[in-house]
Design an enzyme around this catalytic site. Structure first.
Site, PDB file in Angstrom:
ATOM      1  N   GLU A 136     -19.342 -54.389  -7.399  1.00  0.00           N
ATOM      2  CA  GLU A 136     -18.743 -55.564  -8.043  1.00  0.00           C
ATOM      3  C   GLU A 136     -17.772 -56.293  -7.118  1.00  0.00           C
ATOM      4  OE1 GLU A 136     -18.812 -54.424 -12.775  1.00  0.00           O
ATOM      5  OE2 GLU A 136     -16.894 -54.554 -11.730  1.00  0.00           O
ATOM      6  N   CYS A 179     -12.674 -53.708 -14.026  1.00  0.00           N
ATOM      7  CA  CYS A 179     -13.384 -53.177 -12.867  1.00  0.00           C
ATOM      8  C   CYS A 179     -14.465 -52.206 -13.310  1.00  0.00           C
ATOM      9  CB  CYS A 179     -12.385 -52.475 -11.941  1.00  0.00           C
ATOM     10  SG  CYS A 179     -13.130 -51.806 -10.459  1.00  0.00           S
TER      11      CYS A 179
END
Length: 347
Positions: A91, A338
């Site tokens: 990510e 996250c």
């Protein structure tokens, strides 16, 4: 098995080129094609000898880092899941901001340093995933290149606050940061580059001896040892007393002010007792406290605290001589935590 070129560290790419009997400047040309120009094949690298291109294609295949998924927030924040050469996913977040006086648009990239994370922090979506592998310095820089290309504006700030614990991949991270800082590469000022850690003592000590003025951010989340152990279990061997001593030595050596990151979790670490313990931890330490609103993660028992709590904490810290700010929550309408977007794709 052949190693994909972008899984190699920048220094390893140079070693490969030198091992082929090529001069050192060829590795710089190759890295420029990979990370500045974003070449999709070796055939595009017309200033490299054909024999070199052919051997690289045979032994170190070039596979482009690609966007697997992208979410765009109402505030302009873009969150990406990027596909790497070996099929791993990571990510990255692009956060634009506008400087009103000049009208200049700035772009901050929050990048990952590992595929997954071994720290297992209880409130973190990535902590549910575990660690797959370290990222190479090339893969870290690739994240910045992909986001810069997608936005069409220059990246001005980078923070290693994506997936992973940077100090568990120290050498590759520093190599990536130095490349991003270099004038002939991305030219991002050292003070606009933030290195984040859960508080790995050895990493803080190493960073204090580096010549660059990178900014240090430490994820604290609690100044109570027992509570910190429960929400950050892999930091048990990095006790708060030694962490503060390491930060004091860091400030003495560098003259720079570290940031203490504190994610506020309702009913967990936002009581008056928690506040007083945080104030006590900061006394005598040159630091800045960054209070962070918690992102909602599905199936997580942890929830954000009330807005008035942030205001009260900022006032109290200020009364004790500690500068504190509330991080502006960006991308809250997308899978902002996250690991959250990547984990959503895996379901």
């Amino acid at each position: 098995m052949d190693k994909y070129i972008k899984i190699l560290n920048l220094s390893e790419i140079e070693e490969v080129v030198l091992s082929y009997g090529q001069p050192k400047f060829r590795s710089k040309q190759l890295i420029e094609w990979l990370l500045a120009k974003g070449a999709a094949s070796y055939d595009e690298m017309t200033n490299l000898p054909a024999t070199l291109r052919e051997r690289l294609a045979d032994e170190h295949p070039l596979t482009e880092t690609h966007i697997v998924e992208k979410q765009v927030s109402r505030d302009g924040t873009r969150k990406y899941v990027l596909g790497l050469a070996d099929g791993c996913l990571v990510e990255t977040v692009g956060i634009p901001s506008l400087t009103t006086k000049s009208g200049t648009q700035h772009l901050t990239v929050c990048f990952s340093t590992q595929v997954g994370c071994a720290m297992a922090c209880s409130f973190c979506a990535t902590g549910q995933e575990g660690l797959t592998r370290n990222l190479s310095s090339t893969e870290m820089v690739e994240q910045i290149r992909v986001v810069q290309k997608d936005f069409g504006i220059r990246v001005s700030n980078v923070v290693s606050m994506g997936q992973g614990e940077p100090f568990q991949n120290y050498d590759a991270v520093i190599e990536a940061l130095r490349f991003l800082n270099a004038n002939k590469a991305f030219g991002i000022g050292a003070r606009h580059i933030t290195l984040s850690t859960c508080g790995i003592l050895a990493g803080i000590e190493r960073l204090s001896n580096e010549p660059e003025q990178f900014t240090l951010a430490v994820s604290l989340h609690s100044a109570n040892q027992e509570l910190r152990n429960s929400i950050m279990p892999r930091c048990k061997n990095q006790p708060l007393g030694k962490l503060k001593q390491a930060l004091l030595e860091y400030v003495t050596k560098t003259g720079r002010r570290p940031s203490l990151e504190y994610t506020m979790i309702a009913g967990t670490n936002d009581s008056d007792k928690d506040l007083h313990e945080l104030i006590e931890f900061t006394q005598g330490l040159l630091c800045h406290v960054n209070l962070i609103p918690l992102n909602n993660v599905p199936d997580s028992p942890f929830k954000p605290c009330k807005p008035e709590t942030y205001k009260r904490w900022i006032r109290a810290l200020g009364m004790h001589g500690v500068e504190a700010t509330l991080r502006n929550s960006r991308g809250s309408d997308i899978d902002g935590a996250c690991g959250q977007l990547k984990n959503t794709l895996a379901k």
